[in-house]
Design an enzyme around this catalytic site. Sequence first.
Site, PDB file in Angstrom:
ATOM      1  N   HIS A   1      -6.141   6.883   6.921  1.00  0.00           N
ATOM      2  CA  HIS A   1      -5.433   5.873   6.138  1.00  0.00           C
ATOM      3  C   HIS A   1      -3.990   5.798   6.629  1.00  0.00           C
ATOM      4  O   HIS A   1      -3.357   6.809   6.896  1.00  0.00           O
ATOM      5  CB  HIS A   1      -5.460   6.232   4.650  1.00  0.00           C
ATOM      6  CG  HIS A   1      -6.813   6.108   4.043  1.00  0.00           C
ATOM      7  ND1 HIS A   1      -7.039   5.464   2.855  1.00  0.00           N
ATOM      8  CD2 HIS A   1      -8.029   6.520   4.468  1.00  0.00           C
ATOM      9  CE1 HIS A   1      -8.337   5.511   2.564  1.00  0.00           C
ATOM     10  NE2 HIS A   1      -8.947   6.153   3.531  1.00  0.00           N
TER      11      HIS A   1
ATOM     12  N   GLU B   1      -6.150  18.774   1.424  1.00  0.00           N
ATOM     13  CA  GLU B   1      -7.181  17.751   1.182  1.00  0.00           C
ATOM     14  C   GLU B   1      -6.606  16.340   1.273  1.00  0.00           C
ATOM     15  O   GLU B   1      -7.290  15.398   1.709  1.00  0.00           O
ATOM     16  CB  GLU B   1      -7.861  17.964  -0.179  1.00  0.00           C
ATOM     17  CG  GLU B   1      -6.924  17.994  -1.380  1.00  0.00           C
ATOM     18  CD  GLU B   1      -6.447  19.394  -1.716  1.00  0.00           C
ATOM     19  OE1 GLU B   1      -6.097  19.604  -2.897  1.00  0.00           O
ATOM     20  OE2 GLU B   1      -6.423  20.246  -0.800  1.00  0.00           O
TER      21      GLU B   1
ATOM     22  N   ASP C   1      -3.145  -0.565   6.763  1.00  0.00           N
ATOM     23  CA  ASP C   1      -3.975  -1.000   5.638  1.00  0.00           C
ATOM     24  C   ASP C   1      -3.449  -2.306   5.037  1.00  0.00           C
ATOM     25  O   ASP C   1      -4.230  -3.162   4.623  1.00  0.00           O
ATOM     26  CB  ASP C   1      -4.021   0.091   4.567  1.00  0.00           C
ATOM     27  CG  ASP C   1      -4.929   1.250   4.964  1.00  0.00           C
ATOM     28  OD1 ASP C   1      -5.538   1.176   6.050  1.00  0.00           O
ATOM     29  OD2 ASP C   1      -5.020   2.226   4.194  1.00  0.00           O
TER      30      ASP C   1
ATOM     31  N   ASP D   1       0.858  -1.193   0.000  1.00  0.00           N
ATOM     32  CA  ASP D   1       0.000   0.000   0.000  1.00  0.00           C
ATOM     33  C   ASP D   1       0.890   1.237   0.000  1.00  0.00           C
ATOM     34  O   ASP D   1       2.010   1.226   0.528  1.00  0.00           O
ATOM     35  CB  ASP D   1      -0.915   0.025   1.225  1.00  0.00           C
ATOM     36  CG  ASP D   1      -1.938   1.152   1.140  1.00  0.00           C
ATOM     37  OD1 ASP D   1      -2.524   1.343   0.056  1.00  0.00           O
ATOM     38  OD2 ASP D   1      -2.154   1.850   2.150  1.00  0.00           O
TER      39      ASP D   1
ATOM     40  N   GLU E   1       0.696   5.742   0.358  1.00  0.00           N
ATOM     41  CA  GLU E   1      -0.034   6.987   0.572  1.00  0.00           C
ATOM     42  C   GLU E   1       0.684   8.062  -0.242  1.00  0.00           C
ATOM     43  O   GLU E   1       1.918   8.016  -0.397  1.00  0.00           O
ATOM     44  CB  GLU E   1      -0.087   7.364   2.056  1.00  0.00           C
ATOM     45  CG  GLU E   1      -0.819   6.365   2.940  1.00  0.00           C
ATOM     46  CD  GLU E   1      -2.281   6.168   2.577  1.00  0.00           C
ATOM     47  OE1 GLU E   1      -2.847   7.047   1.895  1.00  0.00           O
ATOM     48  OE2 GLU E   1      -2.858   5.145   2.976  1.00  0.00           O
TER      49      GLU E   1
END
Length: 235
Positions: free
Chosen positions: A150, A52, A155, A7, A9
């Site tokens: 997250h 955001e 995750d 995973d 980010e």
Amino acid sequence: MRQIVLDTETTGLDPLTGDRVIEVAAVELLNLLPTGEVFHSLIDPERDIPAEASRIHGFTNGDVAGKPKFADIADALLAFLGDSEIIAHNAPFDFGFLEAELFRCNRQALDRSRMIDSLAMAKTRYPGMPNNLDALCRRLGVDNSMRGNHNAILDCQLLAQVYLEMMGGKQPGLELAAKSAPRLVTLEVERVERAALLITPPAEALAAHEAFVKAKIKDAIWLKPQPPFMAEEAN
């Protein structure tokens, strides 16, 4: 069978517009089960993290300040991935970002034939239903109560459990049933030889039966003279 759950980010949604990786995590599986071996690193994206994006994963510019750049961790990441299959939720997203980062530091892109997209698997298995990681955890009974923002390493750990369930992995109920299944027991039965016991009715009963047969049954075979061989068998 070695596989890697991966995973990332990022600062945004599109590496082609300058978005970068800020965290990468990978968890090793052997025969669908985590081994405890993990790779994890926060990364300086060499650019600002938009507000955001921070609202989604929780990372701010301060969290990645002074962290290694992707080029600094690229070789270690590639060594951990090896040539194993790589499982990711919405895998094309993660592969796209890693390809862009590897290109920047003159490393070979990952072979997409190694890619397993757990999101595509979930959409096939649960068409028309929510198939994000939280929804799958709830549907498959995976505890995700510790998941707030997250986080790549968490995750990965959750996705490893979800992937195991989607692949029909270990079912405790079936295991318990197998352990408690009744055993087939064969009993040895002792055979006892017994002599036949001849029972002879009393004369009154025989006379009453003969009178009944004469009165009720026409040409009864019991009252006819027996052939010699039948008389011998009777004796």
